[in-house]
Motif scaffolding. Structure first.
Motif, short mmCIF file in Angstrom:
data_model
loop_
_atom_site.label_atom_id
_atom_site.label_comp_id
_atom_site.label_asym_id
_atom_site.label_seq_id
_atom_site.Cartn_x
_atom_site.Cartn_y
_atom_site.Cartn_z
N UNK A 3 0.85 -1.19 0.00
CA UNK A 3 0.00 0.00 0.00
C UNK A 3 0.89 1.24 0.00
N UNK A 4 0.70 2.09 -0.98
CA UNK A 4 1.50 3.30 -1.03
C UNK A 4 0.80 4.36 -1.87
N UNK A 5 1.21 5.62 -1.66
CA UNK A 5 0.76 6.77 -2.44
C UNK A 5 1.84 7.09 -3.45
N UNK A 6 1.44 7.43 -4.66
CA UNK A 6 2.37 7.82 -5.72
C UNK A 6 2.19 9.30 -6.02
N UNK A 7 3.28 10.02 -6.18
CA UNK A 7 3.19 11.41 -6.60
C UNK A 7 4.10 11.62 -7.80
N UNK A 8 3.57 12.28 -8.84
CA UNK A 8 4.34 12.59 -10.03
C UNK A 8 5.03 13.94 -9.88
N UNK A 9 6.33 13.99 -10.17
CA UNK A 9 7.08 15.24 -10.01
C UNK A 9 7.87 15.55 -11.28
N UNK A 10 8.16 16.85 -11.43
CA UNK A 10 8.95 17.29 -12.57
C UNK A 10 9.85 18.47 -12.23
N UNK A 17 4.29 21.15 -4.47
CA UNK A 17 3.04 21.25 -3.70
C UNK A 17 2.35 19.89 -3.67
N UNK A 18 2.41 19.18 -4.80
CA UNK A 18 1.82 17.85 -4.84
C UNK A 18 2.56 16.90 -3.90
N UNK A 19 3.88 17.05 -3.81
CA UNK A 19 4.67 16.22 -2.90
C UNK A 19 4.22 16.43 -1.45
N UNK A 20 4.00 17.68 -1.08
CA UNK A 20 3.56 17.98 0.29
C UNK A 20 2.24 17.30 0.60
N UNK A 21 1.28 17.46 -0.29
CA UNK A 21 -0.04 16.85 -0.04
C UNK A 21 0.05 15.34 -0.08
N UNK A 22 0.84 14.79 -0.99
CA UNK A 22 0.99 13.34 -1.08
C UNK A 22 1.62 12.78 0.19
N UNK A 23 2.61 13.48 0.74
CA UNK A 23 3.24 13.04 1.98
C UNK A 23 2.23 13.02 3.13
N UNK A 24 1.37 14.03 3.17
CA UNK A 24 0.35 14.07 4.22
C UNK A 24 -0.66 12.95 4.04
N UNK A 25 -1.05 12.69 2.79
CA UNK A 25 -1.99 11.60 2.52
C UNK A 25 -1.38 10.26 2.91
N UNK A 26 -0.09 10.06 2.64
CA UNK A 26 0.58 8.82 3.03
C UNK A 26 0.62 8.69 4.55
N UNK A 27 0.89 9.80 5.22
CA UNK A 27 0.92 9.79 6.69
C UNK A 27 -0.44 9.42 7.26
N UNK A 28 -1.50 10.00 6.70
CA UNK A 28 -2.86 9.69 7.17
C UNK A 28 -3.16 8.20 7.00
N UNK A 29 -2.69 7.63 5.92
CA UNK A 29 -2.97 6.22 5.63
C UNK A 29 -2.00 5.26 6.31
N UNK A 30 -0.93 5.80 6.89
CA UNK A 30 0.07 4.95 7.49
C UNK A 30 0.81 4.09 6.48
N UNK A 31 1.03 4.65 5.29
CA UNK A 31 1.69 3.89 4.22
C UNK A 31 2.87 4.67 3.67
N UNK A 32 3.58 4.06 2.74
CA UNK A 32 4.72 4.70 2.13
C UNK A 32 4.35 5.65 1.01
N UNK A 33 5.34 6.43 0.59
CA UNK A 33 5.18 7.38 -0.52
C UNK A 33 6.22 7.08 -1.57
N UNK A 34 5.80 7.00 -2.82
CA UNK A 34 6.70 6.78 -3.94
C UNK A 34 6.71 8.01 -4.84
#
Length: 295
Positions: A3-10, A17-34
């Motif tokens: 289980x993980x959240x994915x964020x696309x970066x360039x 900004x997407x990285x920040x929100x994705x990190x928070x979403x991963x924290x809420x879910x207790x999962x990793x971030x890719x």
């Protein structure tokens, strides 16, 4: 990483900004971030290594590696407890993200970018990702003022059930209220209410309002028991879906939409309503496809 959240970066401000929100979403879910970057240059057969005449840290590959490292560090500084990994994947951005969505619980992208994600949410590319992702897609938009509630647009269609479930789960994770919004007009209520010639409704508008209220009650049935800690409010408004959702987004931390539905939300991700929300919402927007729409 299961289980993980994915964020696309360039490397753009929008993708950070997407990285920040994705990190928070991963924290809420207790999962990793890719953290993922679609590396298009190898497809163009251009040199990736530093030029013999330039500095050793130059070259397209080194630039991409540094960009990814910056994004990873940004994620870790935002949510230090989240396990963060990264991937530099050769391919076209939408193809890369769609493939990543097969194993992700959520894909997060910015509204605008540079390099690998240029124009990701401009025009048909936004519709493509929302229509073909195998998990919910969260589009990061600037919030004009602080807000805590989650808003979900409903229409009573089976295809919209996944969006409602996602919205309840998201509100529970965030510990925020949930507003269930249903917009209707005389032209998107159930077809059984139409006259024989289809030109108008035989039922008075007040009766149609009652019918639409019952539709929302059916949506709530069972879910309030599953999520007893989520405070809910339902709003049934006689209005176009586009206008109602954009207005509601002004006081929301997140707006959740189904990929397709009936009535006011029919073709939500195929026409003007989806474009309006992607471009004009006042907060982040999550698009959720029903299981019957996934390939």
């Amino acid at each position: 990483m299961n289980a993980h959240v994915v964020v696309g970066v360039d490397g753009s401000a929008s993708s950070l900004e997407a990285v920040e929100l994705a990190a928070r979403e991963a924290h809420l879910r207790g999962c990793g971030l890719k953290v993922v970057h679609a590396f298009t240059w190898p497809m163009m057969h251009v040199p990736l290594r530093p030029s013999p005449l330039g500095p050793p840290e130059g070259g397209l590959r080194n630039i991409a590696d540094r960009m990814l490292a910056e994004a990873v560090e940004h994620a870790r500084s935002t949510e230090p407890e989240v396990q963060v990994t990264s991937a530099l994947i050769t391919g076209e951005p939408l193809t890369v993200l769609e493939a990543q969505s097969r194993t992700a619980t959520l894909v997060v992208v910015g509204t605008r970018g540079a390099g690998g994600f240029v124009g990701l949410l401009v025009g048909s590319t936004a519709v493509h990702l929302a229509a073909h992702s195998h998990c919910p897609v969260l589009v990061v938009r600037k919030q004009e003022r602080p807000a805590q509630q989650v808003v979900v647009g409903v229409d009573g269609s089976p295809a919209g059930d996944a969006a409602v479930d996602f919205a309840f789960a998201e509100a529970a994770l965030r510990g925020t209220p949930l507003t269930i919004l249903h917009a209707w007009t005389l032209w998107n209520a159930p077809a059984s209410e139409l006259q024989d010639d289809g030109s108008a409704y035989t039922e008075p508008a007040s009766n149609l309002q009652d019918s639409e209220e019952r539709l929302v009650a059916q949506v709530l049935a069972g879910r309030t028991a599953t999520y007893p800690g989520v405070v809910t409010e339902h709003k049934v408004v006689r209005s176009g879906a586009r206008e109602a959702l954009i207005q509601a987004s002004k006081d929301a931390a997140l707006v959740v939409l189904g990929a397709r539905g009936r009535g006011g939300f029919t073709g939500l991700l195929l026409g003007s309503v989806s474009q309006a929300l992607l471009h004009h919402a006042h907060c982040p927007v999550a698009v959720v496809r029903g299981s019957e729409n996934k390939q």
